[in-house]
Write a protein that holds these residues in place. Structure first.
Motif, PDB file in Angstrom:
ATOM      1  N   ALA A  40      29.792 -73.503  -3.615  1.00  0.00           N
ATOM      2  CA  ALA A  40      31.133 -72.983  -3.365  1.00  0.00           C
ATOM      3  C   ALA A  40      31.213 -71.485  -3.649  1.00  0.00           C
ATOM      4  O   ALA A  40      31.868 -70.740  -2.909  1.00  0.00           O
ATOM      5  N   ILE A  41      30.559 -71.048  -4.708  1.00  0.00           N
ATOM      6  CA  ILE A  41      30.564 -69.629  -5.059  1.00  0.00           C
ATOM      7  C   ILE A  41      29.889 -68.815  -3.960  1.00  0.00           C
ATOM      8  O   ILE A  41      30.380 -67.754  -3.540  1.00  0.00           O
ATOM      9  N   GLU A  42      28.764 -69.328  -3.453  1.00  0.00           N
ATOM     10  CA  GLU A  42      28.060 -68.617  -2.370  1.00  0.00           C
ATOM     11  C   GLU A  42      28.879 -68.632  -1.087  1.00  0.00           C
ATOM     12  O   GLU A  42      29.017 -67.601  -0.407  1.00  0.00           O
ATOM     13  N   LYS A  43      29.430 -69.784  -0.736  1.00  0.00           N
ATOM     14  CA  LYS A  43      30.191 -69.914   0.510  1.00  0.00           C
ATOM     15  C   LYS A  43      31.403 -68.999   0.531  1.00  0.00           C
ATOM     16  O   LYS A  43      31.728 -68.397   1.574  1.00  0.00           O
ATOM     17  N   ASN A  44      32.103 -68.866  -0.608  1.00  0.00           N
ATOM     18  CA  ASN A  44      33.339 -68.082  -0.664  1.00  0.00           C
ATOM     19  C   ASN A  44      33.125 -66.633  -1.082  1.00  0.00           C
ATOM     20  O   ASN A  44      34.102 -65.895  -1.239  1.00  0.00           O
ATOM     21  N   GLY A  45      31.875 -66.229  -1.268  1.00  0.00           N
ATOM     22  CA  GLY A  45      31.606 -64.855  -1.699  1.00  0.00           C
ATOM     23  C   GLY A  45      32.245 -64.549  -3.036  1.00  0.00           C
ATOM     24  O   GLY A  45      32.723 -63.429  -3.272  1.00  0.00           O
ATOM     25  N   TYR A  46      32.252 -65.547  -3.904  1.00  0.00           N
ATOM     26  CA  TYR A  46      32.932 -65.424  -5.200  1.00  0.00           C
ATOM     27  C   TYR A  46      32.090 -64.583  -6.158  1.00  0.00           C
ATOM     28  O   TYR A  46      30.886 -64.800  -6.293  1.00  0.00           O
ATOM     29  N   LYS A  47      32.715 -63.627  -6.836  1.00  0.00           N
ATOM     30  CA  LYS A  47      31.985 -62.662  -7.670  1.00  0.00           C
ATOM     31  C   LYS A  47      31.793 -63.103  -9.116  1.00  0.00           C
ATOM     32  O   LYS A  47      31.085 -62.458  -9.879  1.00  0.00           O
ATOM     33  N   GLY A  48      32.416 -64.200  -9.513  1.00  0.00           N
ATOM     34  CA  GLY A  48      32.271 -64.667 -10.888  1.00  0.00           C
ATOM     35  C   GLY A  48      31.155 -65.683 -11.027  1.00  0.00           C
ATOM     36  O   GLY A  48      30.586 -66.175 -10.048  1.00  0.00           O
ATOM     37  N   LYS A  49      30.839 -66.032 -12.273  1.00  0.00           N
ATOM     38  CA  LYS A  49      29.809 -67.020 -12.576  1.00  0.00           C
ATOM     39  C   LYS A  49      30.454 -68.341 -12.992  1.00  0.00           C
ATOM     40  O   LYS A  49      31.623 -68.393 -13.356  1.00  0.00           O
ATOM     41  N   TYR A  50      29.648 -69.405 -12.985  1.00  0.00           N
ATOM     42  CA  TYR A  50      30.118 -70.727 -13.389  1.00  0.00           C
ATOM     43  C   TYR A  50      29.397 -71.176 -14.650  1.00  0.00           C
ATOM     44  O   TYR A  50      28.180 -71.010 -14.787  1.00  0.00           O
ATOM     45  N   ASN A  51      30.162 -71.753 -15.589  1.00  0.00           N
ATOM     46  CA  ASN A  51      29.603 -72.264 -16.843  1.00  0.00           C
ATOM     47  C   ASN A  51      30.054 -73.708 -17.059  1.00  0.00           C
ATOM     48  O   ASN A  51      31.254 -73.989 -17.085  1.00  0.00           O
ATOM     49  N   TYR A  52      29.087 -74.600 -17.212  1.00  0.00           N
ATOM     50  CA  TYR A  52      29.355 -76.020 -17.431  1.00  0.00           C
ATOM     51  C   TYR A  52      29.408 -76.296 -18.930  1.00  0.00           C
ATOM     52  O   TYR A  52      28.443 -76.049 -19.649  1.00  0.00           O
ATOM     53  N   CYS A  53      30.546 -76.808 -19.405  1.00  0.00           N
ATOM     54  CA  CYS A  53      30.677 -77.213 -20.807  1.00  0.00           C
ATOM     55  C   CYS A  53      30.775 -78.736 -20.887  1.00  0.00           C
ATOM     56  O   CYS A  53      31.355 -79.380 -20.014  1.00  0.00           O
ATOM     57  N   TYR A  54      30.195 -79.282 -21.946  1.00  0.00           N
ATOM     58  CA  TYR A  54      30.338 -80.717 -22.207  1.00  0.00           C
ATOM     59  C   TYR A  54      31.417 -80.926 -23.255  1.00  0.00           C
ATOM     60  O   TYR A  54      31.394 -80.311 -24.325  1.00  0.00           O
ATOM     61  N   CYS A  55      32.355 -81.812 -22.936  1.00  0.00           N
ATOM     62  CA  CYS A  55      33.469 -82.145 -23.829  1.00  0.00           C
ATOM     63  C   CYS A  55      32.999 -83.223 -24.806  1.00  0.00           C
ATOM     64  O   CYS A  55      32.880 -84.395 -24.442  1.00  0.00           O
ATOM     65  N   THR A  56      32.725 -82.842 -26.052  1.00  0.00           N
ATOM     66  CA  THR A  56      32.035 -83.728 -26.992  1.00  0.00           C
ATOM     67  C   THR A  56      32.823 -84.980 -27.346  1.00  0.00           C
ATOM     68  O   THR A  56      32.226 -85.998 -27.706  1.00  0.00           O
ATOM     69  N   LYS A  57      34.157 -84.931 -27.258  1.00  0.00           N
ATOM     70  CA  LYS A  57      34.934 -86.098 -27.684  1.00  0.00           C
ATOM     71  C   LYS A  57      34.669 -87.323 -26.824  1.00  0.00           C
ATOM     72  O   LYS A  57      34.955 -88.451 -27.227  1.00  0.00           O
ATOM     73  N   SER A  58      34.092 -87.123 -25.633  1.00  0.00           N
ATOM     74  CA  SER A  58      33.754 -88.262 -24.781  1.00  0.00           C
ATOM     75  C   SER A  58      32.681 -89.131 -25.416  1.00  0.00           C
ATOM     76  O   SER A  58      32.698 -90.355 -25.289  1.00  0.00           O
ATOM     77  N   SER A  59      31.722 -88.498 -26.072  1.00  0.00           N
ATOM     78  CA  SER A  59      30.680 -89.217 -26.809  1.00  0.00           C
ATOM     79  C   SER A  59      29.922 -88.221 -27.668  1.00  0.00           C
ATOM     80  O   SER A  59      29.291 -87.305 -27.149  1.00  0.00           O
ATOM     81  N   HIS A  60      29.994 -88.418 -28.982  1.00  0.00           N
ATOM     82  CA  HIS A  60      29.352 -87.499 -29.923  1.00  0.00           C
ATOM     83  C   HIS A  60      27.903 -87.880 -30.253  1.00  0.00           C
ATOM     84  O   HIS A  60      27.255 -87.171 -31.016  1.00  0.00           O
ATOM     85  N   PHE A  61      27.411 -88.970 -29.729  1.00  0.00           N
ATOM     86  CA  PHE A  61      26.102 -89.468 -30.143  1.00  0.00           C
ATOM     87  C   PHE A  61      25.006 -88.427 -29.920  1.00  0.00           C
ATOM     88  O   PHE A  61      25.011 -87.698 -28.931  1.00  0.00           O
ATOM     89  N   GLN A  62      24.041 -88.424 -30.842  1.00  0.00           N
ATOM     90  CA  GLN A  62      22.957 -87.447 -30.778  1.00  0.00           C
ATOM     91  C   GLN A  62      22.165 -87.572 -29.479  1.00  0.00           C
ATOM     92  O   GLN A  62      21.826 -86.561 -28.850  1.00  0.00           O
ATOM     93  N   HIS A  63      21.869 -88.811 -29.056  1.00  0.00           N
ATOM     94  CA  HIS A  63      21.067 -88.960 -27.840  1.00  0.00           C
ATOM     95  C   HIS A  63      21.805 -88.426 -26.612  1.00  0.00           C
ATOM     96  O   HIS A  63      21.175 -87.902 -25.686  1.00  0.00           O
ATOM     97  N   VAL A  64      23.125 -88.521 -26.601  1.00  0.00           N
ATOM     98  CA  VAL A  64      23.918 -87.971 -25.500  1.00  0.00           C
ATOM     99  C   VAL A  64      23.878 -86.451 -25.528  1.00  0.00           C
ATOM    100  O   VAL A  64      23.649 -85.790 -24.500  1.00  0.00           O
ATOM    101  N   MET A  65      24.107 -85.884 -26.705  1.00  0.00           N
ATOM    102  CA  MET A  65      24.097 -84.427 -26.841  1.00  0.00           C
ATOM    103  C   MET A  65      22.733 -83.842 -26.496  1.00  0.00           C
ATOM    104  O   MET A  65      22.636 -82.825 -25.790  1.00  0.00           O
TER     105      MET A  65
END
Length: 486
Positions: free
Chosen positions: A67-92
């Protein structure tokens, strides 16, 4: 006549699907032979299939990259994981293999972050976004993390007092974000989210508490709505309102360069599930681009906080049908060997649907049934159509065990259900299996937690003989520390 369970599925859905297929009349989930799993470990059990976590992270990253390439978007994308969904060590550990960032919700999250940093799982430049209402311990822990040198820890301001509280514990300058208190969908019992600061108050809050504060730099605006990212008028209207606030702030605050659009990608809850993720991402990027270009401000870097989307589709639960009760001429109750209230609490609390399929006996004739749990609570049942239709399963037989699976249960169910703690009617927590693949792609299974034992519950309840309180001669209770978990 088509009376077999496989006939019912073939007539109703496209099958097999990407994650579901059959080996004879036994169900496979991502190639995992579930009948073999239950024969090896017994029932009830829960499992986590780790590769699905990385797969979903990479899918989302790819959608945003396109989407960033298609729209000529000048910003970057950062994926965050929301820990409250599952705090387990193996998930993290699995999620952090994919060069992501973290969003936290409470004080103990920071202790987990520090543990992961010590193990080298989280890099010093990773973003740690601290959401939620911040009590003293959370404030102190955030301060400790920033003071240790983690400069990309960004507290997301939730109320008017948090700037001053953070300033008292953080030794140097620090970055913050502001959460918008979005307006809720009309079906809610209230108009505005309790989280964050109202739309009209964002700019005055910045001018009064941040603009002339040399210690604080506004870096991010945070936007999230409870109903998630959906292609409807309500979502696009709220996003447009958020973008109006962003451009107003950006014009008076040069340091603001990040927009957090939260989480809310739905996960598959039916074999008929349809959602065009790629279109939604493309249109979100397009709308942000248009709003910023029209206002002649630089587009922001985009952050998301996907929780359920990250981990939900990695989880499952398997139960055995213990017995069938014919309660009247129309209703047959199939009793599982566990409890829905304790192991899948969202089915009881919010009528949430999960994909439910039999593990074996797909070539047997089917019947219409209801599913009941073991507790003596009338609400301990599951209905796949949320009280509209019953469930169809292979016919019950005392001589032929039947196992059923619930899929895409990996988010929230263990923490809401209180894994390892007390359970309703003292029904024990099932065993938990971790499933992975080695470097050759071969499946590996590990017992993460055995089924809960009576001794553990008795200890929590205070029945451990070492935990008996003592009394003085006049009957007064002498103060002493009673261990919480034996």
């Amino acid at each position: 006549m088509n009376t077999k369970y496989i006939d019912l599925i073939d007539q109703t859905f496209d099958f097999p699907q990407e994650e579901f297929s059959l080996n004879n009349d036994n169900l496979l989930f991502h190639g995992i032979p579930l009948n073999e799993l239950v024969q090896k470990y017994g029932s009830p059990l829960k499992f986590t299939y780790l590769p699905k976590i990385s797969e979903n992270i990479m899918r989302a990253k790819n959608w945003f990259s396109k989407a960033i390439e298609k729209n000529g978007y000048k910003g970057k994308y950062n994926y965050c994981y929301c820990t409250k969904s599952s705090h387990f060590q193996h998930v993290m550990h699995e999620a952090l293999k994919n060069d992501i960032h973290i969003e936290t919700s409470s004080a103990f999250d920071i202790n987990i972050i520090e543990n992961l940093k010590e193990k080298g799982k989280i890099k010093d430049d990773a973003y740690i976004l601290c959401n939620g209402f911040k009590r003293e311990q959370y404030i102190d822990n955030i301060g400790r993390l920033i003071n240790s040198g983690h400069r990309n820890c960004i507290p997301i301001i939730d109320n008017y007092e948090e700037i001053d509280l953070l300033s008292d514990v953080v030794e140097d300058n620090f970055k913050v974000g502001i959460r918008i208190a979005s307006e809720e969908e009309p079906k809610f019992e209230f108009y505005t989210s309790r989280l964050g600061i109202g739309y009209k108050n964002i700019v005055p809050f910045y001018e009064n508490q941040i603009k002339d504060n040399d210690k604080v730099e506004l870096k991010m605006l945070h936007f999230f709505i409870n109903t998630g990212i959906r292609d409807n008028a309500y979502y696009w209207n709220e996003l447009a309102k958020c973008l109006k606030v962003y451009v107003r702030l950006k014009k008076i605050c040069p340091s603001l360069d990040c927009l957090n659009i939260g989480g809310g990608f739905p996960i598959k809850n039916s074999l008929a599930f349809e959602y065009d993720y790629e279109y939604m991402v493309d249109e979100i990027i397009n709308q942000i681009n248009i709003a910023c270009n029209e206002a002649e401000v630089a587009v922001p870097h985009i952050f998301t906080e996907f929780g359920s989307f990250t981990v939900g589709e990695s989880g499952g639960a398997i139960y055995e049908i213990l017995y069938q009760k014919q309660q009247n001429d129309r209703e047959k109750w199939n009793m599982i060997d566990s409890s829905f209230i304790t192991t899948l609490p969202d089915t009881w609390a919010i009528n949430k649907r999960f994909i439910m399929l039999p593990i074996n006996r797909w070539n047997d004739e089917y019947e219409r049934v209801l599913l009941g749990g073991l507790t003596c609570d009338s609400d301990d049942y599951y209905n796949s159509e949320q009280n509209r239709n019953a469930i169809y399963l292979p016919k019950y037989s005392k001589s032929k065990p039947l196992y059923i699976g619930f899929f895409n249960t990996g988010a929230y169910q263990d923490s809401i259900g209180g894994v390892g703690g007390l359970q309703h009617c003292l029904i024990p927590q099932p065993k938990h299996i971790i499933i992975d693949r080695d470097e050759n792609g071969e499946l590996t299974t590990t017992l993460f937690k055995p089924q809960q034992k009576a001794e553990q519950m008795l200890s929590i309840l205070g029945y451990d003989s070492n935990n008996e309180p003592t009394y003085s001669h006049n009957g007064a209770l002498n103060e002493q520390t009673i261990p919480s978990n034996g």
